[in-house]
Design a protein around this motif. Structure first.
Motif, PDB file in Angstrom:
ATOM      1  N   ARG A 202       5.291 -14.190   6.076  1.00 38.48           N
ATOM      2  CA  ARG A 202       5.476 -12.988   5.281  1.00 38.48           C
ATOM      3  C   ARG A 202       5.352 -13.269   3.785  1.00 38.48           C
ATOM      4  NH1 ARG A 202       9.922  -9.034   8.096  1.00 38.48           N
ATOM      5  NH2 ARG A 202       9.518  -9.604  10.258  1.00 38.48           N
ATOM      6  N   TYR A 206       4.882  -6.406   2.103  1.00 38.99           N
ATOM      7  CA  TYR A 206       4.742  -5.280   3.033  1.00 38.99           C
ATOM      8  C   TYR A 206       6.051  -4.959   3.758  1.00 38.99           C
ATOM      9  CZ  TYR A 206       0.030  -7.024   2.253  1.00 38.99           C
ATOM     10  OH  TYR A 206      -1.127  -7.478   1.658  1.00 38.99           O
ATOM     11  N   PRO A 207       7.154  -4.761   3.043  1.00 41.27           N
ATOM     12  CA  PRO A 207       8.439  -4.536   3.740  1.00 41.27           C
ATOM     13  C   PRO A 207       8.451  -3.272   4.582  1.00 41.27           C
ATOM     14  CG  PRO A 207       8.629  -4.059   1.380  1.00 41.27           C
ATOM     15  CD  PRO A 207       7.311  -4.732   1.572  1.00 41.27           C
ATOM     16  N   LYS A 208       7.830  -2.177   4.110  1.00 43.17           N
ATOM     17  CA  LYS A 208       7.833  -0.938   4.882  1.00 43.17           C
ATOM     18  C   LYS A 208       7.041  -1.094   6.179  1.00 43.17           C
ATOM     19  CE  LYS A 208       8.482   2.257   1.006  1.00 43.17           C
ATOM     20  NZ  LYS A 208       7.911   3.422   0.266  1.00 43.17           N
ATOM     21  N   LEU A 209       5.941  -1.839   6.090  1.00 37.65           N
ATOM     22  CA  LEU A 209       5.132  -2.070   7.287  1.00 37.65           C
ATOM     23  C   LEU A 209       5.949  -2.793   8.355  1.00 37.65           C
ATOM     24  CD1 LEU A 209       2.407  -2.115   8.795  1.00 37.65           C
ATOM     25  CD2 LEU A 209       1.906  -4.263   7.627  1.00 37.65           C
ATOM     26  N   TYR A 210       6.706  -3.803   7.955  1.00 38.98           N
ATOM     27  CA  TYR A 210       7.475  -4.562   8.940  1.00 38.98           C
ATOM     28  C   TYR A 210       8.653  -3.766   9.479  1.00 38.98           C
ATOM     29  CZ  TYR A 210       4.606  -8.612   8.100  1.00 38.98           C
ATOM     30  OH  TYR A 210       3.538  -9.469   8.031  1.00 38.98           O
ATOM     31  N   GLU A 211       9.192  -2.865   8.680  1.00 37.28           N
ATOM     32  CA  GLU A 211      10.240  -1.991   9.198  1.00 37.28           C
ATOM     33  C   GLU A 211       9.702  -1.156  10.364  1.00 37.28           C
ATOM     34  OE1 GLU A 211      11.901   0.403   6.128  1.00 37.28           O
ATOM     35  OE2 GLU A 211      12.596  -1.298   4.936  1.00 37.28           O
ATOM     36  N   ILE A 212       8.472  -0.674  10.206  1.00 38.16           N
ATOM     37  CA  ILE A 212       7.850   0.107  11.273  1.00 38.16           C
ATOM     38  C   ILE A 212       7.590  -0.759  12.495  1.00 38.16           C
ATOM     39  CG2 ILE A 212       5.795   1.397  11.937  1.00 38.16           C
ATOM     40  CD1 ILE A 212       5.590   2.313   9.008  1.00 38.16           C
ATOM     41  N   ASP A 215      10.506  -1.584  14.618  1.00 38.95           N
ATOM     42  CA  ASP A 215      11.044  -0.449  15.365  1.00 38.95           C
ATOM     43  C   ASP A 215      10.092   0.010  16.461  1.00 38.95           C
ATOM     44  OD1 ASP A 215      13.203   1.310  15.723  1.00 38.95           O
ATOM     45  OD2 ASP A 215      12.094   2.932  14.759  1.00 38.95           O
ATOM     46  N   ARG A 277       3.591   6.119   6.841  1.00 35.20           N
ATOM     47  CA  ARG A 277       4.427   5.087   6.242  1.00 35.20           C
ATOM     48  C   ARG A 277       5.628   5.719   5.529  1.00 35.20           C
ATOM     49  NH1 ARG A 277       0.749   2.680   3.748  1.00 35.20           N
ATOM     50  NH2 ARG A 277       0.969   3.655   1.691  1.00 35.20           N
ATOM     51  N   LYS A 278       5.397   6.836   4.869  1.00 33.89           N
ATOM     52  CA  LYS A 278       6.478   7.486   4.129  1.00 33.89           C
ATOM     53  C   LYS A 278       7.526   8.067   5.066  1.00 33.89           C
ATOM     54  CE  LYS A 278       3.750   8.783   0.054  1.00 33.89           C
ATOM     55  NZ  LYS A 278       3.219   9.918  -0.754  1.00 33.89           N
TER      56      LYS A 278
END
Length: 280
Positions: A202, A206-212, A215, A277-278
């Motif tokens: 990492r 890309y923190p938002k991408l990995y949150e997705i 999940d 993403r949002k």
């Protein structure tokens, strides 16, 4: 040559296991394979002939195909099912992991296909079924390496289909959407843990991408539109049994409708990913 002999890779679980059972139900001679033979002992008890097969190992491929030719005269159908999904931002996936992804998902089917095609050509019949995915038609963030491997399988199968037609041999792409196999759960667990060794590296970009991605268990295999592996297996048996199978068989509503996303203008598709993403 036995008129109904099938070689299936990746039978330890999910689609591969369901496909082996579906062919057995239709009285085919089934060669069910996996890297660990202990994982497919129950298929042997059910009547399948089992074999150890790592699709990245040339010697394994040669040994298994030679055994089938010796015992049954050839392979009527090859089902290239073995595969896995490497998740992660493209920047974060080490080159060695890209090589591994393609070795299993692309070079593996190529190895098996090269091994069985001479026998199919000699027999004047045969079907190669390559398991692709909606990801072979539409690429999406966080799965660029996996999608790339499936795009490659699609391209190679399209070319091969025209090449082998004159010999009475068919090449078919089966393209499932989400399947109730635990695929998304396993992939998400790998990302959350840093990936399979050596895993994703990492960059922190890309923190938002990995949150997705982390999940995905909630959004994937058990989500709306997911189909059981038996539904995919049924389609595989159908195309292997046809004299004139279609070039592609999408399985499930997500695959059937999601493939049309490739016709959207690139700019619009990118905006949709941005919106996702949002909100996700």
């Amino acid at each position: 040559m036995h008129p109904d002999t099938v070689l299936i890779t990746g039978c330890s679980s999910g689609i591969g296991r369901a496909t082996a059972r579906a062919f057995l139900d239709e009285d085919w001679t089934v060669y069910a394979t996996a890297r660990n033979p202990a994982d497919i002992e129950t298929l042997g008890d059910a009547g399948a002939k089992i074999a150890t097969l790592d699709v990245t190992d040339d010697d394994d491929v040669e040994r298994v195909v030679s055994r089938i030719v010796d015992e049954d005269g050839g392979v009527t159908a090859l089902v290239n099912n073995a595969g896995y999904g490497q998740l992660g931002a493209v920047e974060d996936v080490p080159v060695e992991q890209v090589h591994r992804q393609f070795d299993v998902n692309v070079y593996g089917p190529h190895r098996l296909t090269r091994a069985v095609l001479p026998h199919m050509r000699d027999a004047g019949e045969g079907t190669v079924v390559n398991l692709s995915s909606l990801a072979g038609r539409v690429s999406y963030p966080g799965s660029g390496v996996y999608c790339g491997s499936k795009f490659a399988v699609e391209a190679m199968t399209d070319a091969m289909r025209a090449e082998v037609e004159e010999y009475g041999v068919h090449a078919v792409l089966v393209e499932p959407g989400p399947v109730e196999t635990g695929f998304a759960e396993r992939a998400a667990a790998e990302v959350e843990a840093g990936g399979d060794v050596p895993g994703v590296e990492r960059s922190g970009a890309y923190p938002k991408l990995y949150e997705i991605l982390e999940d995905m268990t909630a959004m994937g295999d058990d989500g709306p539109g997911a189909v059981p592996p038996e539904a995919v297996a049924e389609e595989i048996v159908n195309v292997a049994s046809m004299t004139k199978p279609p070039a592609r068989v999408p399985v499930g509503p997500v695959a059937a409708y999601g493939q049309y996303a490739r016709f959207l203008p690139d700019g619009l598709r990118d905006k949709l990913y941005g919106l996702a993403r949002k909100f996700l």
